[in-house]
Design a protein around this motif. Structure first.
Motif, short mmCIF file in Angstrom:
data_model
loop_
_atom_site.label_atom_id
_atom_site.label_comp_id
_atom_site.label_asym_id
_atom_site.label_seq_id
_atom_site.Cartn_x
_atom_site.Cartn_y
_atom_site.Cartn_z
N UNK A 164 15.06 7.84 7.69
CA UNK A 164 14.26 7.17 8.70
C UNK A 164 14.75 7.38 10.12
N UNK A 165 16.04 7.72 10.27
CA UNK A 165 16.59 7.91 11.61
C UNK A 165 15.92 9.06 12.35
N UNK A 166 15.56 10.12 11.64
CA UNK A 166 15.00 11.29 12.32
C UNK A 166 13.48 11.23 12.47
N UNK A 167 12.80 10.43 11.66
CA UNK A 167 11.34 10.36 11.80
C UNK A 167 10.93 9.25 12.76
N UNK A 168 11.77 8.24 12.95
CA UNK A 168 11.41 7.12 13.83
C UNK A 168 11.05 7.56 15.25
N UNK A 169 11.81 8.50 15.87
CA UNK A 169 11.43 8.93 17.23
C UNK A 169 10.04 9.55 17.30
N UNK A 170 9.55 10.08 16.19
CA UNK A 170 8.23 10.72 16.19
C UNK A 170 7.11 9.70 16.01
N UNK B 145 4.25 12.87 9.56
CA UNK B 145 3.83 11.89 10.57
C UNK B 145 2.31 11.73 10.57
N UNK B 146 1.60 12.83 10.45
CA UNK B 146 0.13 12.77 10.40
C UNK B 146 -0.35 11.95 9.22
N UNK C 90 0.84 -1.20 0.00
CA UNK C 90 0.00 0.00 0.00
C UNK C 90 0.88 1.25 0.00
N UNK C 91 0.62 2.13 -0.94
CA UNK C 91 1.44 3.34 -1.11
C UNK C 91 0.92 4.48 -0.24
N UNK C 92 1.84 5.16 0.45
CA UNK C 92 1.51 6.35 1.23
C UNK C 92 2.22 7.54 0.59
N UNK C 93 1.48 8.46 0.05
CA UNK C 93 2.03 9.63 -0.62
C UNK C 93 2.28 10.74 0.40
N UNK C 94 3.54 11.08 0.64
CA UNK C 94 3.88 12.12 1.62
C UNK C 94 4.35 13.41 0.97
N UNK C 95 4.29 13.49 -0.35
CA UNK C 95 4.85 14.65 -1.04
C UNK C 95 4.17 15.96 -0.62
N UNK C 96 2.87 15.91 -0.32
CA UNK C 96 2.17 17.13 0.06
C UNK C 96 2.40 17.51 1.52
N UNK D 268 12.19 18.63 13.12
CA UNK D 268 11.19 19.51 13.73
C UNK D 268 10.09 19.93 12.75
N UNK D 269 10.26 19.63 11.45
CA UNK D 269 9.28 20.01 10.44
C UNK D 269 8.49 18.82 9.89
N UNK D 270 8.50 17.70 10.60
CA UNK D 270 7.90 16.47 10.06
C UNK D 270 6.51 16.16 10.61
N UNK D 271 5.89 17.11 11.28
CA UNK D 271 4.55 16.85 11.85
C UNK D 271 3.56 16.41 10.78
N UNK D 272 3.53 17.12 9.65
CA UNK D 272 2.56 16.79 8.60
C UNK D 272 2.82 15.41 8.01
#
Length: 360
Positions: free
Chosen positions: A307-313, A200-201, A171-177, A194-198
Motif C-alpha cells: 500500500x505504501x507505493x500505490x497510495x501516492x497514486x 489504480x484505474x 465489496x470485493x475489487x478484483x485487481x488480478x487482471x 510505475x506499473x500500477x496505472x491499470x
C-alpha cells in the motif's frame, strides 16, 4: 616417515588457515547493515556480569560472529550455487530463480490463517466502519503470474473464495487482471509503482471515483536489490527503483503518528530496505494530506507494505489518505488516533500477509 611428514604439513596448513581466518575477521570493520540481505547486522554484545551468567552474552556473541564473518556473502552464494546447481535442489530455503528473476514458494495455503485474517478485518468493520463504503482487494503473489512452472504456489482462487465467504458485508475489487509478471521487481515480492496505472484505474472504477489519469514524472532512484536477492545469494540482475512525481504529490505531506513528525511522500532513509522510500515504509499509522484537493473526501487504507507505493497514486481523489498497518498496531487502539466519519475504506492486503495471520 612419509606419513608423519604428510600429517605435519596438513596440521600446519589447517592451523595456518584458522589463524588467517581469525586475523581477517579480527581486523575487518564491523558492518551495521547488510545491503544484500536488507537487514541490520548483530553488533558486538555489551558484556556485564549479569549478562554473562544469564547466557545473554553467549547467544548474542554467536549471532554477532555469524553476521560479521568476513566473506559471509561469498559463502552464502557458494552454498546457494551448490544446493541448486550441484545437488539439483529445485529451491534454496523456498526461493528459486527463473528467467533472471527470484521467486519464493508461499505454500501451502493455510485456510485457518486466512479465515482469521478475514475475521480481524470483520472486527475492524464491525467496530468502526459500519454504514461506510468499505471495499477490499487481494494482491496476488507474483508466482500467480508465472506460467508453466512446477514449483508449488498458493491456490489463489481458494483464498479468494474464503475471503468472499468471510467478508460478505464488504465489496470485493478484483485487481488480478490489472497486473502481470513484469509489474513485480525481479528480486523482490513487491510491485513496481510505475506499473500500477491499470490497478489504480480498476480501484477508481469500482469505488465510484473520477477516472483521473494524471501525468507523472518518472524519477530514477538507482538500482534496487530486493529482499529475495540477499536471501538466495545469487547474481540476478537488479531492477531500477522509480518513483512517480507530479505537482500534487510534491505538495502533499505525510504525518507519522508514531514519530510525530511531518515529511514528504517520498523520503530517502538509511534503511536497508530501499523500498522504504514510499511513505516512510513500514509504519503503523501515517496520513497523507493533499492541500490541492478539489474535494473533501477521505480514504482509510488498511494495508501492508504494498500500500505504501500505490497510495501516492490515489491522492488525486482525496484530501486525506490515512494508511493503517494492522501488523504493527492493534485494531482496538485505532479509535484513540483516528476519527471514523463517512470516509471511503479500502482493505488492500497481499496473499502472503493473509496467509500468515499477522494482523493485530
Amino acid at each position: 616417515m612419509l606419513d608423519k611428514r604428510k600429517n605435519i604439513i596438513i596440521t600446519i596448513g589447517f592451523v595456518t588457515i584458522l589463524i588467517l581466518v581469525f586475523s581477517i575477521n579480527l581486523i575487518s570493520p564491523d558492518k551495521n547493515i547488510s545491503t544484500s540481505e536488507r537487514r541490520k547486522l548483530a553488533q558486538f554484545p555489551e558484556i556485564t556480569i549479569r549478562k554473562i551468567f544469564s547466557g545473554d552474552v553467549i547467544s548474542k556473541w554467536e549471532k554477532y560472529v555469524e553476521d560479521q564473518f568476513a566473506g559471509r556473502d561469498l559463502f552464502r552464494s557458494i552454498k546457494s550455487f551448490w544446493s541448486i546447481n550441484v545437488f539439483g535442489q529445485k529451491d534454496n530455503n523456498n526461493l528459486f530463480e527463473k528467467d533472471n528473476a527470484i521467486y519464493k514458494m508461499e505454500y501451502p495455503l493455510n485456510e485457518n490463517n486466512v479465515q482469521k485474517s478475514a475475521q480481524k478485518i470483520n472486527e475492524v468493520y464491525e467496530r468502526y466502519l459500519k454504514e461506510m463504503n468499505v471495499y477490499y482487494s487481494i494482491i496476488p503473489e507474483k508466482n500467480y503470474y508465472l506460467e508453466n512452472d512446477e514449483h508449488l504456489k498458493i491456490d489463489n482462487n481458494k483464498l479468494q473464495k474464503i475471503m468472499e465467504e468471510e467478508l460478505s458485508e464488504l465489496k470485493y475489487i478484483d485487481i488480478t487482471k490489472g497486473l502481470q509478471l513484469e509489474d513485480f521487481y525481479r528480486t523482490d515480492l513487491h510491485w513496481k509503482q510505475e506499473n500500477l496505472r491499470d490497478v489504480v484505474d480498476i480501484i477508481q472504477k469500482n469505488m465510484g471515483l473520477d477516472n483521473i489519469k494524471p501525468e507523472y514524472e518518472k524519477v530514477d532512484k538507482g538500482e534496487f536489490y530486493g529482499a529475495y536477492y540477499g536471501q538466495l545469494a545469487t547474481n540476478v540482475s537488479p531492477d531500477n527503483l522509480y518513483v512517480l512525481k507530479n505537482e500534487t504529490i510534491e505538495n502533499c505531506t505525510t504525518y507519522n503518528y508514531e514519530k510525530k513528525k511531518n515529511s514528504p511522500i517520498y523520503t530517502e532513509t538509511n534503511s536497508a530496505d530501499k523500498y522504504d522510500i514510499f511513505v516512510s515504509g513500514a509504519t503503523p499509522l501515517i496520513s497523507i494530506e493533499n492541500p490541492n484537493s478539489k474535494t473533501d473526501k477521505e480514504l482509510l487504507l488498511f494495508r501492508d507494505s504494498f500500500g505504501s507505493s500505490i497510495a501516492p497514486l490515489l491522492v488525486e481523489n482525496y484530501s486525506k489518505i490515512t494508511l493503517v498497518d494492522l501488523r504493527y498496531i492493534s485494531s482496538q487502539l485505532l479509535g484513540e488516533f483516528m476519527e471514523f466519519n463517512d470516509q471511503d475504506v479500502l482493505f488492500l492486503y497481499s496473499t502472503v500477509v493473509l496467509n500468515q495471520n499477522i494482523l493485530k
